[in-house]
Write an enzyme that holds these catalytic residues in place. Sequence first.
Site, PDB file in Angstrom:
ATOM      1  N   ASP A   1       0.867  -1.164   0.000  1.00  0.00           N
ATOM      2  CA  ASP A   1       0.000   0.000   0.000  1.00  0.00           C
ATOM      3  C   ASP A   1       0.915   1.228   0.000  1.00  0.00           C
ATOM      4  O   ASP A   1       2.076   1.141   0.407  1.00  0.00           O
ATOM      5  CB  ASP A   1      -0.884  -0.033   1.256  1.00  0.00           C
ATOM      6  CG  ASP A   1      -1.812   1.157   1.349  1.00  0.00           C
ATOM      7  OD1 ASP A   1      -2.320   1.621   0.305  1.00  0.00           O
ATOM      8  OD2 ASP A   1      -2.034   1.638   2.475  1.00  0.00           O
TER       9      ASP A   1
ATOM     10  N   ASP B   1      -0.013   5.032   1.000  1.00  0.00           N
ATOM     11  CA  ASP B   1      -0.193   5.905   2.171  1.00  0.00           C
ATOM     12  C   ASP B   1      -0.270   5.071   3.440  1.00  0.00           C
ATOM     13  O   ASP B   1      -1.149   4.234   3.590  1.00  0.00           O
ATOM     14  CB  ASP B   1      -1.451   6.756   2.015  1.00  0.00           C
ATOM     15  CG  ASP B   1      -1.387   7.694   0.825  1.00  0.00           C
ATOM     16  OD1 ASP B   1      -0.283   7.967   0.330  1.00  0.00           O
ATOM     17  OD2 ASP B   1      -2.456   8.164   0.398  1.00  0.00           O
TER      18      ASP B   1
END
Length: 166
Positions: free
Chosen positions: A17, A19
């Site tokens: 991922d 953020d």
Amino acid sequence: MTTPPPEANSRRCAFLDRDGVINVAPPRGEYVRTWEEFRLIPQIVDWAKILKACGFLLIVITNQRAVARGLMSEQALAQIHANMREELSRLGVFIDDVFCCPHDEGRCDCRKPQPGLIARAAEKWRISLGESVFIGDSDTDRQLAAVCGMTRSEERRVGKECRSRW
């Protein structure tokens, strides 16, 4: 299109991922809209190097609905990702690819936890999902890993940073 036999998809991948794993996540409801707002989490460099040394591809999977909301352009988002890859490369980490969903919720099959981005990456890179891992910091990341049959996805939040562990 026919599905290749399982042994044809033999590459392992660490899906990351963005953020909260690669960069410090913005406050809920806010977005990283410029490179100046992007703050790299230093620990990801060591983790990424270890994963690469173990033979994993490194692919970023990220939802970025700021584009759908008109808060940034796809070009601005692409520039952030290019800068991210360049900065990580300068630190000795090669990101193999970035797959991004710029859509709002319920508009596509690629917004996490839907498996569209993972399916596209798996097809492009010939990835064995059963031998891959998703490193994320949210429930949607865990749901996506489960839907795609990935194992060993575990993280813990420390402040706004995510430090992954197995």
